[in-house]
Scaffold this motif. Sequence first.
Motif, PDB file in Angstrom:
ATOM      1  N   UNK A 113      -4.203   0.402  -4.824  1.00  0.00           N
ATOM      2  CA  UNK A 113      -3.973  -0.109  -6.188  1.00  0.00           C
ATOM      3  C   UNK A 113      -3.582  -1.579  -6.211  1.00  0.00           C
ATOM      4  N   UNK A 114      -2.899  -2.030  -5.151  1.00  0.00           N
ATOM      5  CA  UNK A 114      -2.361  -3.391  -5.177  1.00  0.00           C
ATOM      6  C   UNK A 114      -2.877  -4.251  -4.017  1.00  0.00           C
ATOM      7  N   UNK A 115      -2.631  -3.831  -2.789  1.00  0.00           N
ATOM      8  CA  UNK A 115      -3.003  -4.678  -1.657  1.00  0.00           C
ATOM      9  C   UNK A 115      -4.519  -4.856  -1.562  1.00  0.00           C
ATOM     10  N   UNK A 116      -5.266  -3.783  -1.636  1.00  0.00           N
ATOM     11  CA  UNK A 116      -6.722  -3.862  -1.507  1.00  0.00           C
ATOM     12  C   UNK A 116      -7.345  -4.619  -2.679  1.00  0.00           C
ATOM     13  N   UNK A 117      -6.746  -4.495  -3.861  1.00  0.00           N
ATOM     14  CA  UNK A 117      -7.274  -5.179  -5.051  1.00  0.00           C
ATOM     15  C   UNK A 117      -6.669  -6.567  -5.255  1.00  0.00           C
ATOM     16  N   UNK A 118      -5.728  -6.954  -4.381  1.00  0.00           N
ATOM     17  CA  UNK A 118      -5.124  -8.290  -4.441  1.00  0.00           C
ATOM     18  C   UNK A 118      -4.372  -8.510  -5.757  1.00  0.00           C
ATOM     19  N   UNK A 119      -3.561  -7.504  -6.116  1.00  0.00           N
ATOM     20  CA  UNK A 119      -2.790  -7.520  -7.360  1.00  0.00           C
ATOM     21  C   UNK A 119      -1.299  -7.473  -7.016  1.00  0.00           C
ATOM     22  N   UNK A 120      -0.474  -8.337  -7.596  1.00  0.00           N
ATOM     23  CA  UNK A 120       0.962  -8.308  -7.289  1.00  0.00           C
ATOM     24  C   UNK A 120       1.657  -7.090  -7.861  1.00  0.00           C
ATOM     25  N   UNK A 121       2.800  -6.769  -7.262  1.00  0.00           N
ATOM     26  CA  UNK A 121       3.617  -5.667  -7.756  1.00  0.00           C
ATOM     27  C   UNK A 121       5.057  -5.918  -7.306  1.00  0.00           C
ATOM     28  N   UNK A 122       5.988  -5.388  -8.070  1.00  0.00           N
ATOM     29  CA  UNK A 122       7.407  -5.430  -7.719  1.00  0.00           C
ATOM     30  C   UNK A 122       7.822  -4.016  -7.320  1.00  0.00           C
TER      31      UNK A 122
END
Length: 425
Positions: A44-53
């Motif tokens: 959801x985040x690392x593979x799609x290059x999307x930040x998250x907290x």
Amino acid sequence: MASEERDGDVLLQLHPEEVVETDTQLPEEIERCSGLDYNDFFWRYMHKNIPVIIANVSNDWECQNWTVVQSSPESRDLNSNPSASSINFDYLKTKISDGPVPVADCNSSYFNSHTKLELNFHDYLTKWRSSIESQSSAPWTSAEVNSNVVPASRDNLYLKDWHLAAQMPGYNFYKVPKYFASDWLNEQLIQQGKDDYRFVYMGPKNSWTSYHADVFGSFSWSTNIVGLKKWLIMPPGEELKLNDRLGNLPFSIDEKMLDEHNVRYYTINQQANEAVFVPSGWFHQVWNLTDTISVNHNWFNGCNISMVWQNLKNNLKAVCNEISDCQQMDNFEAHCQTMLRASFGINYLDFIELLEFIAARRLAEGTVATKFLLFDSYTMNDYHVQYDLECLSKITRTLTEDPTIQCSPLQLEDRCQRLLARLEF
């Protein structure tokens, strides 16, 4: 479950990505998660290059002792009064030996960077403590939290990029969160005893990091041990709107500048015990709104290795253009690779050696005798190993098609072909 205990270690379980119809647009705001599953974070985040907290990542870290101990664990809420200093200076001096540390003067700049100096660690702590004691700080208001305009202070010294984990390998003051354990960069550097990309940051209220994207085009993660940080962060490509006519980036940004240039950006207010995942190519600037300590890593893996390679190629092109009037000199290509390593941090040979190292470890992963641990804590399931091998094969095949590698006097193409043969046997 995407991670489970196995013989005292954590098994990182990665499964094939579920193919579902999803909105591929950027989120309206950066998500804040707790108890996130490793497999979900990966896709959801690392593979799609999307930040998250990610919240609650450092509850059991030893470095929680770097903060002032409260009367009970239940009352130890470092976010309940973030304007007050919670730094345990006495413990830090007792636990960490004195020695030189890298410091940036946030009130002074030199060639589009904060002025750098070196202080002994205990002297730095003394200066920091004295500064706190000499200032009667008013409570930090909600309006100030949402503002970058901070009052100037006499001393604004930020201890940054400190390789504490490497300098004190026996001091296990933190544990890499499972989400960030697939780290090809530090896996190689730590194993080979080279300079790594594991850092501690310590800074007073109002210290800050200037506008930048992370080294190599890597991922980064930053976990606050104590304090409150404010981030302005933007998706890849938005930074081009801020370049001047010569393509130069600004040294510092604020909301007014971003709005005037119609930049899409996000604001993150990061609290203690939260980790911010910064994807590749996301430019950002960070302010410490309170006295703050954080643990940070730069890293890359199969998800962003192609971005690192592209950045490496772009930087080589820039180096070659810079000294294009010397193209007739002997060993011009070798000189370019030397300059590339000096300016970018690695060159083509370093990059290939890293791929060879990770490939050797993954190919040996099939037998119990060669099982290895990531950060002394994590192992990967079979699919995760296979995913890494497929990413290695893909990037190595790309390297064999690169004209610079094909023409290299260092026989880089031969090395890539041998590596590819091992990966695709």
